[in-house]
Design an enzyme around this catalytic site. Structure first.
Site, PDB file in Angstrom:
ATOM      1  N   ARG A   1       0.595   3.542   4.969  1.00  0.00           N
ATOM      2  CA  ARG A   1       1.399   2.471   4.373  1.00  0.00           C
ATOM      3  C   ARG A   1       0.877   1.164   4.948  1.00  0.00           C
ATOM      4  O   ARG A   1       0.426   1.108   6.097  1.00  0.00           O
ATOM      5  CB  ARG A   1       2.893   2.641   4.689  1.00  0.00           C
ATOM      6  CG  ARG A   1       3.602   3.647   3.773  1.00  0.00           C
ATOM      7  CD  ARG A   1       3.723   3.104   2.366  1.00  0.00           C
ATOM      8  NE  ARG A   1       4.426   4.005   1.457  1.00  0.00           N
ATOM      9  CZ  ARG A   1       3.820   4.829   0.595  1.00  0.00           C
ATOM     10  NH1 ARG A   1       2.509   4.883   0.564  1.00  0.00           N
ATOM     11  NH2 ARG A   1       4.527   5.586  -0.220  1.00  0.00           N
TER      12      ARG A   1
ATOM     13  N   GLU B   1       1.648  -5.927   0.037  1.00  0.00           N
ATOM     14  CA  GLU B   1       1.088  -5.534  -1.248  1.00  0.00           C
ATOM     15  C   GLU B   1       1.892  -6.107  -2.424  1.00  0.00           C
ATOM     16  O   GLU B   1       3.121  -6.048  -2.401  1.00  0.00           O
ATOM     17  CB  GLU B   1       1.089  -4.002  -1.296  1.00  0.00           C
ATOM     18  CG  GLU B   1       0.277  -3.379  -2.381  1.00  0.00           C
ATOM     19  CD  GLU B   1       0.126  -1.875  -2.183  1.00  0.00           C
ATOM     20  OE1 GLU B   1       0.311  -1.147  -3.170  1.00  0.00           O
ATOM     21  OE2 GLU B   1      -0.161  -1.437  -1.056  1.00  0.00           O
TER      22      GLU B   1
ATOM     23  N   HIS C   1      -4.843   0.441  -4.016  1.00  0.00           N
ATOM     24  CA  HIS C   1      -3.888   1.546  -3.831  1.00  0.00           C
ATOM     25  C   HIS C   1      -4.184   2.690  -4.809  1.00  0.00           C
ATOM     26  O   HIS C   1      -3.357   3.067  -5.632  1.00  0.00           O
ATOM     27  CB  HIS C   1      -2.447   1.053  -4.000  1.00  0.00           C
ATOM     28  CG  HIS C   1      -1.458   1.906  -3.269  1.00  0.00           C
ATOM     29  ND1 HIS C   1      -0.344   1.399  -2.655  1.00  0.00           N
ATOM     30  CD2 HIS C   1      -1.407   3.244  -3.048  1.00  0.00           C
ATOM     31  CE1 HIS C   1       0.355   2.379  -2.090  1.00  0.00           C
ATOM     32  NE2 HIS C   1      -0.284   3.507  -2.320  1.00  0.00           N
TER      33      HIS C   1
END
Length: 314
Positions: free
Chosen positions: A234, A263, A281
């Site tokens: 993460r 993000e 991602h």
């Protein structure tokens, strides 16, 4: 049973959901807004949310008696959901473990190889028309075979990375895990300090408050000057500003990132560095994987509607 699906999902998943529920499907690919979040709890029996749909404690506080009784999260990570607040409000939470393991491990190896062999930099050189042809000292990178890989977090994904790196590239595996782990192959459990001193370091821990900024300036200083840092966990596991700082000052050789602290916003310095590989991602971005994730979420919803035990409760 009224179900809200917060983002477009593969067709097979949408068809399966429509067969079982009265579905409202958002067409936006962006996360739910603050009002959307609250409305989802008030107006639906269940929600199928995903990364970025920020069900914080404040959202549940604003809807103290939600109609929704299940958040069937699309994804293994659920740090965007305050699970304790959800439970206090009577809302159960599920996720989709297992389906994402191999695909995410593949992206870790993609980032290792791209960063070690300067693949992104090389492609940019070719596309810019600046490549003048092969020569013996052109773009020399790191030969990963036989090097040491330090894995931070030896869960399902960490083990899958270890298998690929050990059996595919003959890498020596060290790992740090908060609880005892059996990796299923030759590997040494070490301190976090020793794991950070490997030739290549991969962060593969879950997200959440306990791992936020686990990789900070102090930990990055433990890396060797020629080391590569990879993050597929993460974004907020890494202090992105600290990572940018050590890269700017040449204290590590490079980094490969698939996730980001804020993000989709990325630290501006990282965008300018040739020795940094940046992916949008892509960890689970394969149709069959996303379909399997969605089907798992639907299975959780079906079990909930039938009053059966949830297959993947968190």
């Amino acid at each position: 049973m009224k179900l809200l699906i917060t983002r477009p999902l593969p067709d097979a998943v949408m068809q399966a959901a429509h067969r079982q529920f009265d579905v409202t499907a958002r067409q936006s690919t962006l996360p739910l807004t603050a009002e959307d979040l609250r409305a989802s709890l008030r107006d639906f029996d269940a929600v199928l949310p995903t990364l970025g749909d920020l069900y914080s404690a404040q959202v549940f506080a604003d809807v103290p008696k939600p109609r929704a009784s299940l958040l069937a999260n699309f994804g293994v990570g659920f740090n965007h959901i305050d699970v304790a607040a959800a439970r206090a409000a009577g809302v159960q939470v599920t996720n989709t473990p297992g389906a994402v393991t191999d695909a995410t491990a593949d992206i870790a190896l993609t980032l290792i190889l791209m960063t070690a062999r300067r693949a992104g930099e090389g492609e940019r050189l070719v596309r810019a028309g600046k490549w003048q042809g092969w020569h013996p000292t052109q773009m020399l990178g790191l030969h990963v075979s036989g090097k040491t890989l330090g894995i931070i977090g030896m869960g399902r994904i960490g083990k899958a990375i270890a298998r690929r790196a050990h059996h595919g590239f003959g890498m020596e595996i060290t790992y740090y895990n908060r609880s005892p782990a059996e990796p299923g192959l030759p590997a040494r459990a070490v301190s976090l300090t020793e794991a950070m001193a490997a030739d290549v370091v991969v962060a593969a821990v879950p997200g959440g408050a306990s791992t936020r900024h686990l990789i900070n300036a102090e930990r990055l200083a433990e890396m060797k000057p020629g080391g590569l840092f990879i993050n597929i966990s993460r974004g907020d596991v890494v202090d992105e500003a600290a990572l940018a700082h050590v890269l700017q000052h040449g204290r590590i050789a490079g980094a490969g990132l698939d996730v980001y602290e804020h993000e989709p916003h990325i630290h501006p310095a990282l965008l300018t560095m040739e020795n940094v590989t940046l992916l949008p991602h892509l960890g689970t971005a394969a149709l069959e994987v996303r379909t399997a994730m969605g089907m798992m979420a639907v299975e959780n919803l079906v079990a909930h509607a039938a009053g059966l035990p949830l297959p993947n409760a968190v």
